[in-house]
Write a protein that holds these residues in place. Structure first.
Motif, PDB file in Angstrom:
ATOM      1  N   LEU A  71      29.302 -71.864  37.151  1.00 21.67           N
ATOM      2  CA  LEU A  71      28.744 -70.517  37.064  1.00 21.67           C
ATOM      3  C   LEU A  71      28.039 -70.288  35.737  1.00 21.67           C
ATOM      4  O   LEU A  71      28.560 -70.639  34.670  1.00 21.67           O
ATOM      5  CB  LEU A  71      29.874 -69.500  37.237  1.00 21.67           C
ATOM      6  N   GLN A  72      26.856 -69.654  35.802  1.00 20.01           N
ATOM      7  CA  GLN A  72      26.032 -69.428  34.619  1.00 20.01           C
ATOM      8  C   GLN A  72      25.898 -67.930  34.327  1.00 20.01           C
ATOM      9  O   GLN A  72      26.000 -67.098  35.231  1.00 20.01           O
ATOM     10  CB  GLN A  72      24.636 -70.020  34.831  1.00 20.01           C
ATOM     11  N   GLU A 115      24.217 -64.877  36.684  1.00 18.67           N
ATOM     12  CA  GLU A 115      24.204 -65.168  38.110  1.00 18.67           C
ATOM     13  C   GLU A 115      24.986 -64.116  38.878  1.00 18.67           C
ATOM     14  O   GLU A 115      25.991 -63.566  38.408  1.00 18.67           O
ATOM     15  CB  GLU A 115      24.784 -66.559  38.377  1.00 18.67           C
ATOM     16  N   ARG A 116      24.521 -63.839  40.095  1.00 21.93           N
ATOM     17  CA  ARG A 116      25.167 -62.861  40.969  1.00 21.93           C
ATOM     18  C   ARG A 116      26.222 -63.559  41.813  1.00 21.93           C
ATOM     19  O   ARG A 116      25.948 -64.602  42.404  1.00 21.93           O
ATOM     20  CB  ARG A 116      24.114 -62.188  41.845  1.00 21.93           C
ATOM     21  N   ALA A 160      28.612 -63.425  34.229  1.00 18.00           N
ATOM     22  CA  ALA A 160      28.034 -63.291  35.567  1.00 18.00           C
ATOM     23  C   ALA A 160      28.188 -61.854  36.071  1.00 18.00           C
ATOM     24  O   ALA A 160      28.780 -60.995  35.418  1.00 18.00           O
ATOM     25  CB  ALA A 160      28.707 -64.270  36.527  1.00 18.00           C
ATOM     26  N   ASP A 167      23.936 -65.695  44.161  1.00 12.35           N
ATOM     27  CA  ASP A 167      23.710 -67.074  43.733  1.00 12.35           C
ATOM     28  C   ASP A 167      24.933 -67.927  44.043  1.00 12.35           C
ATOM     29  O   ASP A 167      24.819 -69.104  44.382  1.00 12.35           O
ATOM     30  CB  ASP A 167      23.437 -67.122  42.222  1.00 12.35           C
ATOM     31  N   THR A 189      23.432 -70.146  49.129  1.00 10.77           N
ATOM     32  CA  THR A 189      24.284 -69.981  47.952  1.00 10.77           C
ATOM     33  C   THR A 189      24.935 -71.292  47.539  1.00 10.77           C
ATOM     34  O   THR A 189      25.010 -72.247  48.305  1.00 10.77           O
ATOM     35  CB  THR A 189      25.419 -68.963  48.219  1.00 10.77           C
TER      36      THR A 189
END
Length: 376
Positions: free
Chosen positions: A39-40, A43-44, A70, A109, A149
């Motif tokens: 995870l970045q 991001e959603r 996020a 995402d 996703t």
């Protein structure tokens, strides 16, 4: 980079006084955000929480998403709502594609599905056609998740799942944490090395007892590894059969479950890729409706070895059972394109066969699994 997680099935941390306080929920959340989905910031994230038994992990995962920078959103699902739909809804409602949920797959995402089993669903009296129609709609949502996703599904221990597995909740929870908190980076390297030895093979055959002798070509297909990226816990080496070459029969002693319906003693047979027999000792009409979902539903999309050393009890839940070390499974329906699979379907239904009590898998005539032990 080393994950620092345990490589054995011993639980790395003692359980806290209450489930919600158990630090291992946060450890699993860290695995999901840092390893499974990388995870970045910005991001959603859609966190789909099913039943309140999944709340401890949802809470830990939400916090981990916030710390990662996020943008998490939580949605809630429950079997009681599904029961209302199936019992009281008309054909349009039962087969309706839930638009907000479908949009969530476009928006997100990253998607986390935290699934918990409620009390055994009371599906008695609901027509098989209604259940199958609803499952087809949910299958279209699943297809969007695959396409749109990065995602990971987790089955959270619950009292109902423990009862279904025939073990107590504490034992189920210990198995879950041990299986999730393995050193997946190290295991991934080991499993990739095993998959590499299968690449370039041409045929596969499953033989077990008098009722299972199934063969198919894997020529031109790759052998890939699932190691905690889309399921947690995880552990598979998988490929995609060449459908026109599938011949023989297979019997599943363990009951299968699809859409909350139990289907015991499934027997399937194919001739040159065409399904010629499908039976179960209960809910057979429902089985056949599943197989008629679309043109690809009666064809094989996957063949795989289960690898997780910490999963050893059948829970009658596919997210656990297909990963049990010493088992194999086939999937009806959608194939994974990354291993060269071409079968298209709105379903992907895994059926698990336990090989630990006897049976072999041969690849190019060479034994690669014997009585549950990989020979690679």
């Amino acid at each position: 980079m080393s994950s620092g997680r345990a490589s054995s099935c011993a639980s790395p941390e003692p359980a806290a006084a209450t489930e919600a306080m158990d630090v291992r929920w946060r450890q699993v959340a860290d695995v999901l955000t840092r390893y499974s989905t990388a995870l970045q910031p910005g991001e959603r994230v859609m966190i789909a929480m099913q039943e309140i038994d999944s709340y401890p992990l949802a809470q830990a995962l939400y916090a981990a998403c916030i710390e990662a920078g996020a943008l998490p959103q939580v949605q809630f699902h429950a079997d009681s709502m599904k029961q209302s739909l199936l019992r009281q809804g008309d054909a349009r409602q039962v087969g309706w594609l839930p638009e907000i949920e479908a949009y969530g797959m476009e928006w997100a995402d990253v998607y986390f599905g935290l699934r918990a089993l409620a009390s055994a669903p009371a599906l008695t009296g609901i027509p098989a056609e209604a259940i199958a129609r609803h499952q087809a709609a949910q299958g279209r949502v699943s297809a969007l998740r695959w396409q749109k996703t990065r995602w990971c599904l987790t089955r959270v221990p619950s009292p109902a799942l423990a009862r279904q597995a025939g073990i107590d909740l504490a034992a189920l929870r210990e198995m879950f944490f041990a299986a999730c908190l393995l050193d997946y980076e190290a295991l991934s390297r080991r499993w990739q090395a095993q998959a590499e030895k299968l690449r370039g093979s041409r045929t596969a055959r499953i033989v077990a007892g008098e009722e299972t002798d199934l063969s198919f070509s894997v020529a031109g297909r790759d052998w890939c590894v699932f190691a905690g990226k889309i399921n947690m816990p995880d552990g598979e080496i998988y490929t995609a059969p060449v459908n026109a070459t599938v011949n023989g029969r297979i019997h599943f002693e363990q009951p299968a479950i699809f859409g909350g319906v139990v289907l015991p003693d499934i027997r399937l047979a194919w001739r040159d890729g065409q399904l010629i027999h499908a039976s179960a000792t209960a809910n057979q009409d429902y089985l056949r409706r599943i197989l008629a979902t679309d043109a690809g539903a009666s064809k094989l999309g996957e063949f795989a070895f289960g690898l997780n050393p910490c999963l050893d009890v059948f829970c009658r839940d596919i997210l656990y059972d297909e990963k049990i070390g010493g088992t194999v499974h086939i999937a009806l329906g959608r194939a994974y394109p990354e291993c060269g699979g071409t079968n298209v379907s709105s379903i992907h239904w895994d059926l698990v066969k336990d090989m630990r009590a006897g049976g072999t898998v041969l690849v190019d005539g060479r034994t690669v699994l014997a009585d549950g032990a990989l020979q690679i």
